[in-house]
Design a protein around this motif. Structure first.
Motif, PDB file in Angstrom:
ATOM      1  N   GLN A  52       0.831  -1.217   0.000  1.00  0.00           N
ATOM      2  CA  GLN A  52       0.000   0.000   0.000  1.00  0.00           C
ATOM      3  C   GLN A  52       0.865   1.266   0.000  1.00  0.00           C
ATOM      4  O   GLN A  52       0.539   2.262  -0.658  1.00  0.00           O
TER       5      GLN A  52
ATOM      6  N   LEU B 276       2.129   1.708  -3.513  1.00  0.00           N
ATOM      7  CA  LEU B 276       1.056   2.201  -4.370  1.00  0.00           C
ATOM      8  C   LEU B 276       0.779   3.682  -4.107  1.00  0.00           C
ATOM      9  O   LEU B 276       0.438   4.436  -5.037  1.00  0.00           O
ATOM     10  N   ALA B 277       0.925   4.125  -2.864  1.00  0.00           N
ATOM     11  CA  ALA B 277       0.765   5.546  -2.553  1.00  0.00           C
ATOM     12  C   ALA B 277       1.861   6.375  -3.222  1.00  0.00           C
ATOM     13  O   ALA B 277       1.602   7.479  -3.720  1.00  0.00           O
TER      14      ALA B 277
ATOM     15  N   VAL C 190       3.373   5.566  -5.980  1.00  0.00           N
ATOM     16  CA  VAL C 190       3.019   5.588  -7.410  1.00  0.00           C
ATOM     17  C   VAL C 190       1.961   6.661  -7.659  1.00  0.00           C
ATOM     18  O   VAL C 190       2.064   7.458  -8.602  1.00  0.00           O
ATOM     19  N   LYS C 191       0.945   6.698  -6.816  1.00  0.00           N
ATOM     20  CA  LYS C 191      -0.139   7.665  -6.970  1.00  0.00           C
ATOM     21  C   LYS C 191       0.364   9.096  -6.853  1.00  0.00           C
ATOM     22  O   LYS C 191      -0.114  10.001  -7.563  1.00  0.00           O
ATOM     23  N   ASP C 192       1.342   9.302  -5.981  1.00  0.00           N
ATOM     24  CA  ASP C 192       1.907  10.650  -5.788  1.00  0.00           C
ATOM     25  C   ASP C 192       2.888  11.036  -6.893  1.00  0.00           C
ATOM     26  O   ASP C 192       3.417  12.150  -6.889  1.00  0.00           O
ATOM     27  N   GLY C 193       3.150  10.106  -7.810  1.00  0.00           N
ATOM     28  CA  GLY C 193       4.053  10.405  -8.925  1.00  0.00           C
ATOM     29  C   GLY C 193       5.514  10.470  -8.534  1.00  0.00           C
ATOM     30  O   GLY C 193       6.306  11.190  -9.161  1.00  0.00           O
TER      31      GLY C 193
ATOM     32  N   LYS D 258       4.041  -0.597  -9.730  1.00  0.00           N
ATOM     33  CA  LYS D 258       2.626  -0.589  -9.347  1.00  0.00           C
ATOM     34  C   LYS D 258       2.023  -1.981  -9.525  1.00  0.00           C
ATOM     35  O   LYS D 258       1.347  -2.509  -8.622  1.00  0.00           O
TER      36      LYS D 258
ATOM     37  N   GLU E 252       0.694  -4.517  -6.568  1.00  0.00           N
ATOM     38  CA  GLU E 252      -0.684  -5.030  -6.605  1.00  0.00           C
ATOM     39  C   GLU E 252      -0.711  -6.555  -6.504  1.00  0.00           C
ATOM     40  O   GLU E 252      -1.599  -7.118  -5.838  1.00  0.00           O
TER      41      GLU E 252
END
Length: 337
Positions: free
Chosen positions: A306, A309-310, A312-315, A324, A328
């Motif tokens: 997690q 993934l955070a 990744v989401k924040d770039g 990512k 997963e």
């Protein structure tokens, strides 16, 4: 009258000459000392300080590979006689090759040609360093280190390119250089990392089809020595005692513990340390996933996935589509009962 005058002047001339002697003698001593100090300073300034190398390497471990490479390119220009700049540019490319690589052991082959060109310069400079008539013991030790390390890096690349025989020959040459180095200076701690890697890697492949082919074609005397225990011992020494190759050695231990030894508890300790210190480095985060997976710690595995993934989401740099998908997969694994 004139004779008397001449007679009286001679002692004065002699006194003046005598007075000049201490001044001239002191000048000679000063010139000699200045030349000696300048020569010593020149020898000292032939190579960058290890503290400067270590500081630039920190950028690499933080995942800022381009800035690290730029620093080492500047170092190569500032110290044109030293192999250090080119060598650590090549090592930075090895680290960069792990990003999004399907194999965390081999990395990708995207930078092999560039790395080989840099290693050509390393070998040329290291051989020149050994050939200097005024070389010091430190010069000889540094030359052996870079010659051994360049051969080791090339052996690694050749092995992952499926060129087993050239890899074996270069690995043997690397071992010979490091044997000479550690006989010359057993406390040259950076000199334990690469041979540790080679002893361990060769120990793993000795009984494989690749190892048997190499033994048959090349002959056992031309092959590198395999020794798993010695390899791990050397890697632990480098991990504990040097600032320059410590993280490299810890990564090698991570690889060994995770993929070969099933020592996931020890792998976890190293992965947590490195990931906490270098959170922007994708490689350490991926090893942390593998360690928790090996220990079947689903809660920590899910939490780590997690967190990735955070990122990744924040770039975050180096955290893209590949990592990512991997996170997963591990998250799904953690959710299985």
């Amino acid at each position: 009258m004139s004779g008397r005058t001449n007679f009286q002047q001679k002692p004065r001339v002699m006194r003046l000459r005598a007075a000049r002697l201490p001044i001239q003698g002191g000048l000679v001593v000063f010139v000699v000392l200045f030349a000696a100090n300048f020569n010593g300073a020149a020898q000292t300034n032939r190579a960058p300080a290890k503290a400067d190398i270590a500081a630039s390497r920190e950028l690499c471990f933080q995942g800022d590979y381009d800035r690290a490479a730029s620093r080492f390119a500047e170092m190569a220009r500032a110290y044109p006689e030293s192999p250090a700049g080119e060598f650590y540019q090549a090592v930075t490319l090895i680290w960069k090759s792990y990003v999004d690589a399907p194999s965390l052991i081999s990395g990708t082959r995207a930078f092999d040609a560039e790395m080989d060109a840099l290693l050509d310069a390393v070998v040329t400079k290291a051989e020149s360093l050994r050939a200097r008539p005024d070389k010091s013991k430190q010069d000889e030790a540094d030359a052996l280190y870079y010659l051994g390390s360049a051969n080791g890096a090339r052996a690694r690349a050749s092995f992952f390119q499926n060129h087993a025989i050239p890899a074996a020959k270069m690995a043997r040459a690397a071992q010979d250089y490091f044997d000479d180095l550690l006989k010359l200076d057993p406390n040259y701690w950076d000199g334990y990392y690469a041979p540790g890697n080679i002893y361990y890697a060769v120990g793993l492949v000795t009984d494989t089809p690749v190892g048997k082919v190499a033994t048959t074609v090349v002959g056992p005397k031309s092959l590198p020595t395999g020794d798993l225990a010695r390899g791990l011992s050397y890697l632990k020494t480098a991990a504990e005692k040097t600032a320059v190759t410590s993280v490299d050695a810890k990564l090698a231990l991570l690889q060994s513990y995770t993929f070969n030894e099933n020592r996931f508890d020890e792998a976890l300790a190293i992965a947590r340390e490195l990931q906490a210190k270098y959170p922007a480095n994708q490689t350490f985060a991926r090893y942390l996933l593998r360690a928790y997976s090996g220990l079947k710690d689903r809660a920590k595995l899910a939490l780590t996935a997690q967190q990735i993934l955070a990122a990744v989401k924040d770039g975050k740099p180096n955290f893209g589509a590949f990592v990512k998908a991997e996170a997963e997969r591990y998250l799904a694994e953690a959710g299985k009962q």
